[in-house]
Design a protein around this motif. Structure first.
Motif, mmCIF file in Angstrom:
data_model
loop_
_atom_site.group_PDB
_atom_site.id
_atom_site.type_symbol
_atom_site.label_atom_id
_atom_site.label_comp_id
_atom_site.label_asym_id
_atom_site.label_seq_id
_atom_site.Cartn_x
_atom_site.Cartn_y
_atom_site.Cartn_z
ATOM 1 N N SER A 185 91.886 -28.083 -41.479
ATOM 2 C CA SER A 185 92.848 -28.823 -42.183
ATOM 3 C C SER A 185 92.772 -30.398 -41.946
ATOM 4 O O SER A 185 92.144 -30.795 -40.974
ATOM 5 C CB SER A 185 94.372 -28.484 -42.060
ATOM 6 O OG SER A 185 94.748 -28.884 -40.624
ATOM 7 N N SER B 34 94.550 -32.553 -41.153
ATOM 8 C CA SER B 34 95.320 -33.140 -40.148
ATOM 9 C C SER B 34 94.377 -32.978 -38.541
ATOM 10 O O SER B 34 94.456 -33.521 -37.811
ATOM 11 C CB SER B 34 96.546 -32.658 -39.807
ATOM 12 O OG SER B 34 97.629 -33.093 -40.959
ATOM 13 N N ARG B 35 94.086 -31.638 -38.700
ATOM 14 C CA ARG B 35 93.321 -31.094 -37.634
ATOM 15 C C ARG B 35 91.990 -32.030 -37.155
ATOM 16 O O ARG B 35 91.691 -32.293 -36.256
ATOM 17 C CB ARG B 35 92.827 -29.567 -37.336
ATOM 18 C CG ARG B 35 94.275 -28.765 -37.411
ATOM 19 C CD ARG B 35 93.650 -27.201 -37.250
ATOM 20 N NE ARG B 35 93.002 -27.162 -36.151
ATOM 21 C CZ ARG B 35 92.377 -25.927 -35.892
ATOM 22 N NH1 ARG B 35 92.476 -24.873 -36.931
ATOM 23 N NH2 ARG B 35 91.538 -25.814 -34.886
ATOM 24 N N VAL C 244 91.288 -35.185 -38.276
ATOM 25 C CA VAL C 244 91.573 -36.445 -37.863
ATOM 26 C C VAL C 244 92.077 -36.510 -36.527
ATOM 27 O O VAL C 244 91.639 -37.266 -35.790
ATOM 28 C CB VAL C 244 93.025 -36.982 -38.789
ATOM 29 C CG1 VAL C 244 93.503 -38.401 -38.153
ATOM 30 C CG2 VAL C 244 92.418 -37.247 -40.093
ATOM 31 N N ASP C 245 92.631 -35.503 -35.879
ATOM 32 C CA ASP C 245 93.295 -35.365 -34.465
ATOM 33 C C ASP C 245 91.923 -35.252 -33.750
ATOM 34 O O ASP C 245 91.891 -35.679 -32.567
ATOM 35 C CB ASP C 245 94.190 -34.223 -34.332
ATOM 36 C CG ASP C 245 95.631 -34.548 -35.055
ATOM 37 O OD1 ASP C 245 96.024 -35.805 -35.294
ATOM 38 O OD2 ASP C 245 96.169 -33.613 -35.136
ATOM 39 N N SER D 275 93.630 -44.345 -43.525
ATOM 40 C CA SER D 275 93.098 -43.460 -44.687
ATOM 41 C C SER D 275 92.619 -44.999 -45.666
ATOM 42 O O SER D 275 93.486 -45.985 -45.624
ATOM 43 C CB SER D 275 94.075 -43.038 -45.335
ATOM 44 O OG SER D 275 93.530 -42.686 -46.648
ATOM 45 N N ALA E 147 97.072 -39.230 -46.970
ATOM 46 C CA ALA E 147 96.016 -38.759 -45.982
ATOM 47 C C ALA E 147 96.891 -38.979 -44.543
ATOM 48 O O ALA E 147 97.470 -39.989 -44.251
ATOM 49 C CB ALA E 147 94.842 -39.238 -46.364
ATOM 50 N N PRO E 148 96.502 -38.128 -43.803
ATOM 51 C CA PRO E 148 97.210 -38.418 -42.382
ATOM 52 C C PRO E 148 96.178 -39.455 -41.604
ATOM 53 O O PRO E 148 94.918 -39.872 -42.020
ATOM 54 C CB PRO E 148 96.647 -37.105 -41.583
ATOM 55 C CG PRO E 148 95.494 -36.595 -42.521
ATOM 56 C CD PRO E 148 95.670 -36.923 -43.952
ATOM 57 N N GLU E 149 97.147 -40.309 -40.843
ATOM 58 C CA GLU E 149 96.480 -41.579 -39.961
ATOM 59 C C GLU E 149 96.711 -41.293 -38.566
ATOM 60 O O GLU E 149 97.828 -40.640 -38.274
ATOM 61 C CB GLU E 149 96.810 -42.661 -40.424
ATOM 62 C CG GLU E 149 96.603 -43.088 -41.907
ATOM 63 C CD GLU E 149 97.027 -44.179 -42.473
ATOM 64 O OE1 GLU E 149 97.996 -44.799 -42.110
ATOM 65 O OE2 GLU E 149 96.392 -44.823 -43.507
ATOM 66 N N ARG E 150 95.864 -41.688 -37.732
ATOM 67 C CA ARG E 150 96.359 -41.443 -36.127
ATOM 68 C C ARG E 150 95.628 -42.567 -35.431
ATOM 69 O O ARG E 150 94.965 -43.362 -35.814
ATOM 70 C CB ARG E 150 95.495 -40.080 -35.657
ATOM 71 C CG ARG E 150 95.897 -38.858 -36.324
ATOM 72 C CD ARG E 150 97.362 -38.288 -35.787
ATOM 73 N NE ARG E 150 97.588 -37.063 -36.452
ATOM 74 C CZ ARG E 150 98.194 -37.015 -37.620
ATOM 75 N NH1 ARG E 150 98.471 -37.860 -38.374
ATOM 76 N NH2 ARG E 150 98.348 -35.569 -37.998
ATOM 77 N N TYR F 29 87.905 -43.003 -45.114
ATOM 78 C CA TYR F 29 88.660 -43.508 -44.041
ATOM 79 C C TYR F 29 88.057 -44.772 -43.374
ATOM 80 O O TYR F 29 86.876 -45.252 -43.829
ATOM 81 C CB TYR F 29 88.888 -42.488 -43.181
ATOM 82 C CG TYR F 29 90.019 -41.558 -42.956
ATOM 83 C CD1 TYR F 29 90.996 -41.521 -42.332
ATOM 84 C CD2 TYR F 29 90.079 -40.540 -44.023
ATOM 85 C CE1 TYR F 29 92.246 -40.870 -42.633
ATOM 86 C CE2 TYR F 29 91.094 -39.654 -44.250
ATOM 87 C CZ TYR F 29 92.261 -39.917 -43.315
ATOM 88 O OH TYR F 29 93.284 -39.118 -43.615
#
Length: 573
Positions: free
Chosen positions: A85, A87-88, A90-91, A113, A120-123, A179
């Protein structure tokens, strides 16, 4: 430096101007501070530039390597339907890159993103805030699609902030979209290094300035102390201590200066001694000759008197020769008297016999005595005394001689406009002016009229039997009283002599009451100087030009000056 001194207190400016020691030491310190500061700033600027360039190179290299690793990681994770996914993904990317930072972390990572509105997920790592990324940098990354970097401030969610260096690059995550990967390198270590260098430069500069100040103090003292000794010795020499000399202890340039100074002092002492001896010989010669001439002159006078009394029985040529002999003997006697008087002044033997004298009455007597001479020249002497009586403590004989010389000279050089004598005074001084309206003086001659035997026209004969020493003796008499005797003249406008005497014996003379010649009058037309009525006129009366020419119908024995005077004043004979 001169502009800075303008804002300093007057006492400090005076000390600065008078002390070479302070000027040299202070200037050395100021210049040392300027030079050390400039060198320190240059050194600090070079070190800062070197550190930042090194940090920039290493940071860009690290960011490029991390971007490559992240792209490989994402490419390996792209397995089609079994892709993790977003999120995974990006992590995993952020975790992998954070591992490269080590412990403690040398940098932080932000994965943002390019389309924040898509959800979209950001970390990020270590609570770094998104606001740490400048908008201009994000715009450059998204627009150019190339790696970009800048210096900025790194902010954290807990409120901390440190200076840093940020490198950004575009990154595409499968199944998610575009990204932006940002590496944030804190500059804390570089800042600590620069602070250490800055404090070291300041400490070294302070020590350097202090050492230079000490060197300037020692060197300047070695020069200034002998100069001060020379100045003090010169002052003692100027005060009459001709035996003063500078000590010579070394063989350097200052010792040569001291040796030359001592030789100069020896030469001055020798020359002064010779001049004093010559002066004493000259004074003794003039005095002895004057005294010795009196005996034969007395015999000649007696014989001349016998011839003069019997001139009626002589033929015309012999009678005329007898008259000429009588006149020249009178001049010879006057010359001897003046030479004796001059010799007394030169020898410092002239003394004052002071008493209270009415200067107006004394002047009137002199003018009355000059009437026969004035009548022979066809002119009149007018006298205006703006204060009667005008009391002055002086030697009446000497003041009488001064006024007589001034009046006789004015009569000899005057014209039909006559001679104007004015007398005025205040609480401190009394001033007498004698003005004629004859040929006057050429530029520069006002400073020469008091020289011995000086004549404005060397070819002109003396019609009044003068000796050429009258004004020189008058000047010495005025100085003996502590007063002034001044001259003014213009060609065709006449000449004016001004005598200013202190009211009391030994009193100071700082000003004159009457103007000299045509100079402006500065009297205040307000109240009197002493605040009383009927005292000295509040402004100088102005003599009308038509009043200077005597009325042909006027009685010669009633010579009155008509003047414009303030109310309460009277015209005085």
């Amino acid at each position: 430096m001169s502009r800075v001194l303008l804002f300093l207190p007057r006492a400090l400016r005076r000390t600065w101007r008078r002390s070479l020691f302070i000027r040299v030491t202070s200037t050395t310190l100021v210049l040392s501070i300027v030079v050390v500061a400039a060198l320190g700033l240059l050194l600090l600027s070079n070190v800062t530039t070197g550190l930042l360039e090194a940090k920039e190179r290493s940071a860009v290299g690290e960011a490029s390597a991390g971007l490559g690793e992240a792209q490989r990681l994402l490419d390996a994770a792209d397995t089609g339907p079994s892709t993790p996914s977003p999120s995974r993904l990006v992590d995993s990317v952020v975790t992998s890159l954070a591992t490269r930072a080590g412990s403690p972390a040398t940098f932080d990572v932000l994965l943002l993103s390019a389309r924040p509105d898509a959800g979209a997920p950001e970390r990020g790592t270590n609570l770094v805030a998104v606001s740490s990324i400048p908008p201009d940098l994000r715009t450059a990354v998204t627009t150019t699609q190339r790696q970009s970097w800048t210096f900025t401030e790194i902010r954290f969610l807990d409120g901390r902030s440190v200076p840093g260096f940020v490198v950004g690059a575009p990154l595409t995550i499968p199944t998610v979209g575009p990204y932006e990967l940002y590496y944030l390198f804190p500059l804390t270590q570089e800042q600590q290094t620069l602070e250490l260098i800055r404090s070291s430069i300041v400490a070294a500069g302070a020590v350097h300035v202090a050492l230079l100040g000490g060197v300037a103090f020692v060197v300047t003292r070695q020069v200034v102390v002998p100069v001060r000794a020379a100045a003090q010795t010169a002052e003692r020499l100027s005060s009459g201590n001709l035996d003063e000399r500078l000590p010579i202890k070394r063989e350097d340039d200052l010792a040569q200066l001291a040796r030359s100074f001592n030789e100069m002092a020896e030469s001055i002492d020798t020359q002064i001694t010779q001049l004093e001896e010559l002066s004493r010989v000259q004074q003794r010669f003039v005095s002895d000759v004057s005294h010795e001439l009196r005996t034969p002159l007395t015999t000649i006078r007696m014989a001349a008197d016998v011839l003069f009394e019997s001139r009626t029985s002589l033929d015309a040529a012999t009678a005329r020769s007898t008259e000429l002999l009588q006149n020249q003997l009178d001049r010879f006697e006057a010359l001897l008297s003046d030479l004796l008087e001059i010799s007394r002044f030169d020898a410092g033997a002239a003394k004052l016999d002071s008493e209270a004298v009415d200067l107006a009455q004394l002047t009137q007597r002199v003018i009355d005595a000059s009437e026969p001479l004035a009548e022979r020249h066809g002119l009149r002497v007018r006298f205006a005394a703006y204060e009667r009586p005008c009391s002055v403590v002086c030697d009446a004989r000497r003041i009488d001689r001064i006024i007589r010389n001034l009046v006789d000279n004015a009569v000899e050089h005057g014209d039909s406009a006559g001679v104007l004598v004015e007398l005025a005074g205040d609480d401190d001084v009394a001033t007498l002016t004698v003005r004629d309206f004859g040929v006057g003086l050429r530029p520069g001659e006002a400073a020469l009229v008091f020289n011995r035997f000086w004549r404005a026209d060397p070819a002109r004969a003396r019609t009044t039997g003068g000796t050429g020493l009258g004004l020189a003796i008058a000047l010495e008499d005025a100085r003996l009283h502590g007063g002034w005797l001044e001259a003014w003249g213009e060609p065709g406008a006449g000449a004016c002599f001004r005598l200013t005497l202190p009211r009391s014996a030994g009193g100071p003379v700082t000003h004159a009451v009457l103007p000299l010649g045509d100079e402006a009058v500065e009297f205040d037309p307000g109240e009197d100087r002493d605040g009383s009525d009927g005292a000295f006129a509040r402004q100088r009366p102005s003599v009308r030009a038509d009043d200077r020419t005597p009325d042909p119908g006027t009685d010669p024995d009633q010579m009155v000056v008509t003047v414009n005077m303030p109310p309460g004043e009277q015209d005085l004979r």
